[in-house]
Enzyme design. Sequence first.
Site, PDB file in Angstrom:
ATOM      1  N   LYS A 168       0.839  -1.209   0.000  1.00  0.00           N
ATOM      2  CA  LYS A 168       0.000   0.000   0.000  1.00  0.00           C
ATOM      3  C   LYS A 168       0.878   1.264   0.000  1.00  0.00           C
ATOM      4  CE  LYS A 168      -2.005  -1.043   3.902  1.00  0.00           C
ATOM      5  NZ  LYS A 168      -1.241  -2.290   4.210  1.00  0.00           N
TER       6      LYS A 168
ATOM      7  N   ARG B 106      -9.628   1.056   8.402  1.00  0.00           N
ATOM      8  CA  ARG B 106      -9.156  -0.292   8.715  1.00  0.00           C
ATOM      9  C   ARG B 106     -10.200  -1.083   9.495  1.00  0.00           C
ATOM     10  NH1 ARG B 106      -3.391   0.613   8.651  1.00  0.00           N
ATOM     11  NH2 ARG B 106      -2.239  -1.286   9.025  1.00  0.00           N
TER      12      ARG B 106
ATOM     13  N   ARG C  40      12.014  -5.512   4.728  1.00  0.00           N
ATOM     14  CA  ARG C  40      11.708  -4.100   4.496  1.00  0.00           C
ATOM     15  C   ARG C  40      12.592  -3.163   5.324  1.00  0.00           C
ATOM     16  NH1 ARG C  40       5.729  -1.944   5.362  1.00  0.00           N
ATOM     17  NH2 ARG C  40       6.009  -2.811   7.439  1.00  0.00           N
TER      18      ARG C  40
ATOM     19  N   ARG D 253      11.385  -0.769  11.036  1.00  0.00           N
ATOM     20  CA  ARG D 253      10.309  -0.380  11.950  1.00  0.00           C
ATOM     21  C   ARG D 253      10.222  -1.374  13.102  1.00  0.00           C
ATOM     22  NH1 ARG D 253       5.184   0.542   8.023  1.00  0.00           N
ATOM     23  NH2 ARG D 253       4.247  -0.736   9.637  1.00  0.00           N
TER      24      ARG D 253
ATOM     25  N   ARG E  47       0.094  -9.056  13.236  1.00  0.00           N
ATOM     26  CA  ARG E  47      -0.511  -7.982  12.435  1.00  0.00           C
ATOM     27  C   ARG E  47      -1.378  -8.549  11.325  1.00  0.00           C
ATOM     28  NH1 ARG E  47       4.478  -5.010  10.712  1.00  0.00           N
ATOM     29  NH2 ARG E  47       3.107  -3.845   9.337  1.00  0.00           N
TER      30      ARG E  47
HETATM   31  P1  AP5 Z   1       4.852  -1.650   1.812  1.00  0.00           P
HETATM   32  O1  AP5 Z   1       4.557  -0.755   0.671  1.00  0.00           O
HETATM   33  O2  AP5 Z   1       5.604  -1.093   2.971  1.00  0.00           O
HETATM   34  O3  AP5 Z   1       3.519  -2.392   2.293  1.00  0.00           O
HETATM   35  P2  AP5 Z   1       2.297  -1.828   3.153  1.00  0.00           P
HETATM   36  O4  AP5 Z   1       1.090  -2.485   2.627  1.00  0.00           O
HETATM   37  O5  AP5 Z   1       2.322  -0.325   3.176  1.00  0.00           O
HETATM   38  O6  AP5 Z   1       2.693  -2.431   4.560  1.00  0.00           O
HETATM   39  P3  AP5 Z   1       2.651  -1.804   6.012  1.00  0.00           P
HETATM   40  O7  AP5 Z   1       3.291  -2.797   6.930  1.00  0.00           O
HETATM   41  O8  AP5 Z   1       3.211  -0.404   6.039  1.00  0.00           O
HETATM   42  O9  AP5 Z   1       1.168  -1.754   6.252  1.00  0.00           O
HETATM   43  P4  AP5 Z   1       0.521  -1.743   7.579  1.00  0.00           P
HETATM   44  O10 AP5 Z   1      -0.851  -1.553   7.109  1.00  0.00           O
HETATM   45  O11 AP5 Z   1       0.753  -2.849   8.497  1.00  0.00           O
HETATM   46  O12 AP5 Z   1       1.290  -0.554   8.344  1.00  0.00           O
HETATM   47  P5  AP5 Z   1       0.843   0.931   8.686  1.00  0.00           P
HETATM   48  O13 AP5 Z   1       2.033   1.776   8.662  1.00  0.00           O
HETATM   49  O14 AP5 Z   1      -0.360   1.320   7.915  1.00  0.00           O
HETATM   50  O15 AP5 Z   1       5.639  -2.929   1.214  1.00  0.00           O
HETATM   51  C1  AP5 Z   1       6.161  -3.918   2.069  1.00  0.00           C
HETATM   52  C2  AP5 Z   1       7.520  -4.398   1.538  1.00  0.00           C
HETATM   53  O16 AP5 Z   1       7.315  -5.095   0.314  1.00  0.00           O
HETATM   54  C3  AP5 Z   1       8.493  -3.254   1.223  1.00  0.00           C
HETATM   55  O17 AP5 Z   1       9.782  -3.683   1.563  1.00  0.00           O
HETATM   56  C4  AP5 Z   1       8.367  -3.057  -0.310  1.00  0.00           C
HETATM   57  O18 AP5 Z   1       9.567  -2.606  -0.878  1.00  0.00           O
HETATM   58  C5  AP5 Z   1       8.016  -4.470  -0.769  1.00  0.00           C
HETATM   59  N1  AP5 Z   1       7.068  -4.509  -1.891  1.00  0.00           N
HETATM   60  C6  AP5 Z   1       5.953  -3.735  -2.065  1.00  0.00           C
HETATM   61  N2  AP5 Z   1       5.314  -4.085  -3.202  1.00  0.00           N
HETATM   62  C7  AP5 Z   1       6.018  -5.118  -3.743  1.00  0.00           C
HETATM   63  C8  AP5 Z   1       5.850  -5.923  -4.921  1.00  0.00           C
HETATM   64  N3  AP5 Z   1       4.823  -5.743  -5.755  1.00  0.00           N
HETATM   65  N4  AP5 Z   1       6.757  -6.908  -5.159  1.00  0.00           N
HETATM   66  C9  AP5 Z   1       7.813  -7.097  -4.310  1.00  0.00           C
HETATM   67  N5  AP5 Z   1       8.026  -6.353  -3.185  1.00  0.00           N
HETATM   68  C10 AP5 Z   1       7.132  -5.378  -2.901  1.00  0.00           C
HETATM   69  O19 AP5 Z   1       0.333   0.729  10.203  1.00  0.00           O
HETATM   70  C11 AP5 Z   1       1.230   0.417  11.254  1.00  0.00           C
HETATM   71  C12 AP5 Z   1       0.452   0.294  12.541  1.00  0.00           C
HETATM   72  O20 AP5 Z   1      -0.193   1.548  12.863  1.00  0.00           O
HETATM   73  C13 AP5 Z   1      -0.705  -0.717  12.498  1.00  0.00           C
HETATM   74  O21 AP5 Z   1      -0.259  -2.031  12.780  1.00  0.00           O
HETATM   75  C14 AP5 Z   1      -1.639  -0.167  13.587  1.00  0.00           C
HETATM   76  O22 AP5 Z   1      -1.170  -0.479  14.867  1.00  0.00           O
HETATM   77  C15 AP5 Z   1      -1.496   1.336  13.416  1.00  0.00           C
HETATM   78  N6  AP5 Z   1      -2.511   1.865  12.485  1.00  0.00           N
HETATM   79  C16 AP5 Z   1      -2.285   2.431  11.263  1.00  0.00           C
HETATM   80  N7  AP5 Z   1      -3.440   2.791  10.686  1.00  0.00           N
HETATM   81  C17 AP5 Z   1      -4.431   2.470  11.559  1.00  0.00           C
HETATM   82  C18 AP5 Z   1      -5.851   2.554  11.515  1.00  0.00           C
HETATM   83  N8  AP5 Z   1      -6.483   3.070  10.445  1.00  0.00           N
HETATM   84  N9  AP5 Z   1      -6.546   2.103  12.578  1.00  0.00           N
HETATM   85  C19 AP5 Z   1      -5.930   1.593  13.670  1.00  0.00           C
HETATM   86  N10 AP5 Z   1      -4.580   1.460  13.759  1.00  0.00           N
HETATM   87  C20 AP5 Z   1      -3.838   1.882  12.713  1.00  0.00           C
END
Ligand code: AP5
Length: 221
Positions: free
Chosen positions: A15, A90, A129, A162, A173
């Site tokens: 994402k 979410r 990552r 992270r 997660r």
């Molecule tokens: P990446 O692009 O980083 O993936 P992502 O989907 O953004 O993963 P996240 O872990 O950031 O999502 P998340 O939803 O858990 O975390 P968030 O920060 O929102 O890609 C991942 C890896 O794969 C990278 O190394 C990239 O290079 C590689 N990659 C990408 N695409 C690829 C492809 N096509 N092929 C090969 N490699 C690829 O949330 C963190 C925490 O915050 C949550 O756990 C929660 O505690 C809190 N939080 C955030 N939002 C909310 C909410 N709305 N409500 C409640 N809690 C929340």
Amino acid sequence: MSMFLVLLGPPGAGKGTQARLLAQELKLLHVASGDLFRDAFRAETPLGLKAQEYIGQGELVPDEVTISMVAERLARSDCAEGVMLDGFPRTVEQAEALGRILAQRGACVALVAYIRVRTETLLLRLGGRSTCMSCQAVYHVLYNPPRRPGWCDACGGQLYQRPDDMPSAHRKRIKVYLNQTAPLVEYYQERRILATVDGEQDIEVVQRQLLELVGRAMRTQ
Ligand code: AP5
């Protein structure tokens, strides 16, 4: 005409990677709830410190905290033309709140792009990552390495792992995603604004397909 897009998918689906590329391409602001929480934690605000208790455990931050933080961000003038939302909503409660926030300004979500990826792939991606401390760009040791190891291509910032990217946190997660966020696929399907992309493909292929979907959504809006 304003354009509100949502990227939905499990942790590691890509994402953040896609949101950054698309936001650049579409000249749209990228708003990621995870980035907002991490910024708040770094600034040591009460919200950031509270949120970190949940993030560190792999849990979602409670809805009322998350909704008010995102609502505040969306109320700023730079969001008037639309936003690429990443990581929000979410939960069904967050989705309902987003609908209300946008309706108040005569807008709605134009497209929810669901990036589907298998759990085994997610684990490989999260494991390799690294994230930029300054601009939060993401890299992968194998699939998307930075030109200079340890440093961000985009802004020159230092890369770090992270804290919620420790192997013990990954499965938790993903489980939380399946329980609390996956129901949004059906929620948005029923509202006929969900489109699915196979996120197992290369980053560039996923990006191309997402751009096509956005183009279609813009034409029908
Ligand atoms: P990446 O692009 O980083 O993936 P992502 O989907 O953004 O993963 P996240 O872990 O950031 O999502 P998340 O939803 O858990 O975390 P968030 O920060 O929102 O890609 C991942 C890896 O794969 C990278 O190394 C990239 O290079 C590689 N990659 C990408 N695409 C690829 C492809 N096509 N092929 C090969 N490699 C690829 O949330 C963190 C925490 O915050 C949550 O756990 C929660 O505690 C809190 N939080 C955030 N939002 C909310 C909410 N709305 N409500 C409640 N809690 C929340």
